[in-house]
Design an enzyme around this catalytic site. Sequence first.
Site, PDB file in Angstrom:
ATOM      1  N   GLU A   1       1.345  -0.713  -5.222  1.00  0.00           N
ATOM      2  CA  GLU A   1       0.419   0.310  -5.429  1.00  0.00           C
ATOM      3  C   GLU A   1       1.313   1.961  -5.481  1.00  0.00           C
ATOM      4  OE1 GLU A   1      -3.382   2.652  -3.702  1.00  0.00           O
ATOM      5  OE2 GLU A   1      -1.654   2.208  -2.418  1.00  0.00           O
TER       6      GLU A   1
ATOM      7  N   ASP B   1       0.689  -1.335  -0.073  1.00  0.00           N
ATOM      8  CA  ASP B   1      -0.051   0.041   0.120  1.00  0.00           C
ATOM      9  C   ASP B   1       0.852   1.294  -0.015  1.00  0.00           C
ATOM     10  OD1 ASP B   1      -2.728   1.151   0.602  1.00  0.00           O
ATOM     11  OD2 ASP B   1      -1.443   2.032   2.263  1.00  0.00           O
TER      12      ASP B   1
END
Length: 537
Positions: free
Chosen positions: A275, A211
């Site tokens: 990401e 993330d």
Amino acid sequence: MNRVLAPQPDTDTREWWRGSVIYQIYPRSFADSNGDGVGDLAGVTAHLDHVASLGVDAVWLSPFFTSPMRDFGYDISDFCGVDPVFGTLADFDALIARAHQLGLRVLIDQVYSHSSDQHPWFQESRASRDNPKADWYVWADARPDGSPPNNWQSVFGGPAWTWDARRGQYYLHNFLREQPDLNFHNPAVQEAALGVARFWFERGVDGFRLDAINFTMHDPELRDNPPAPDIGAPRTRSFDFQQHIYNQSHTDIPLFLEKLRALADDFGGRFTVAEVGGPAPEPEMHLFTEGETRLNSAYGFNFLYADRLTPALVQGAVAGWPHAPGIGWPSWAFENHDAPRAISRWIASEHAAAFARLKMLLLLSLRGNAILYYGEELGLTQVEIGFEHLRDPEAITNWPLTLSRDGARTPMPWKADAPQLGFTQGRPWLPLGPDHAALAVDRQEADPESLLNLTRRLIALRHSSPALMTGSITIRQADEALLLFEREAGGQTLLCAFNLGDNALPAPAALHGRRVVQAINGATPELLPPFAALIAE
């Protein structure tokens, strides 16, 4: 439905993840096993047969870790624990076991950029300037006038610095003030993060989605970010007024990623995907996946924040990942938990059913990994959430100009006629979609022509095709509405044609006389009706 964890038949040497289809589950919204209105790990486990029936290769679970839930699991107070709302570590182990029995790999989120302010590491760090974890977070003195150390802004709005009286300093938070940034320039923090990764690998996890990985390291000199040029678009957050040069994307991030990749390789067959946000993420994605010592894959927001699906958008995204030595492997998502449902962003409701079939075929035809968001196989629409029901802190702060992530996180509809559509026996944590009963799993199971059953056929087609799994991609035509590209591998060449407009188009001459492999919405080698698509060999 049981499948063996093994490479797909396109090649004996392909890594299992290359060309894979990954199904993202947002645990709060997938299935509730205990009637409290919140989805949980046991609910996921009970519905893994549905996921396996799609033919996907892996499941990605959004955060289920111990958390105060200020950002619904992305503010973690124990990186190695399961929050009681989702169950226990034993529930997680049972999920892993069932997934592997069904032939599904399991990916989980790793959130290294920050923790919760309730994490014991931060509680110790904020206590004084000379404790063992004093330098585990990003602390800085105030300017002489008491203002924050620099002009950095938070993604969720307002300054990225919060004053802490105990330390007599500011701490950095690129997101909520309850999400203090870890100091990854500190080797001890990196070792702690690798220890977390090792913990989950040892429990059988098959890979990580990383993330906001480009927020992991900042400029130690704390230089001000320069202003962003005004491009005429509305800017709803103070974050949007800056070029994010110094608060993120430090050049040492890839060195940590190499350590993480080495650990993943020690466990064999593990997968890592990053990401990477931002208006032009390709250079960072390439940097993070360069060669054989960094991450396996990365994805950006090319499609997730786009308000239209156009041939030019696809052409630009594909161009960012050339089939060349040293360039990493892309992953693609049209929908996820951070963006409104694509079917509502991209098309008027009267064309939704046809367009859902088109976009599913397109996603599964691109070179790279395909990430399906839960309910995308049903064609779920974005749900309008009234202010009184909002849970997302970003939406509440920026109301009414908001991405409304809550509207893409609503409960999965399992049974059209069941209370709460079969998601829970209690009151769902977010409202159900008013049009989602007609899209429920049981309704679509009974319809051979449903999007659900088409999705299964398209995933099977992808897995049976070397060209679609791992082949090169060449854009042949990208007009106002017509997209034509070629996929090639192992002696197989496929032409993929898509009419992204609402007027019929003559099919490109290159399709004439070719054998049709897959056609949707009435496409033929001579004619592409509105929102029609065709793959020909």
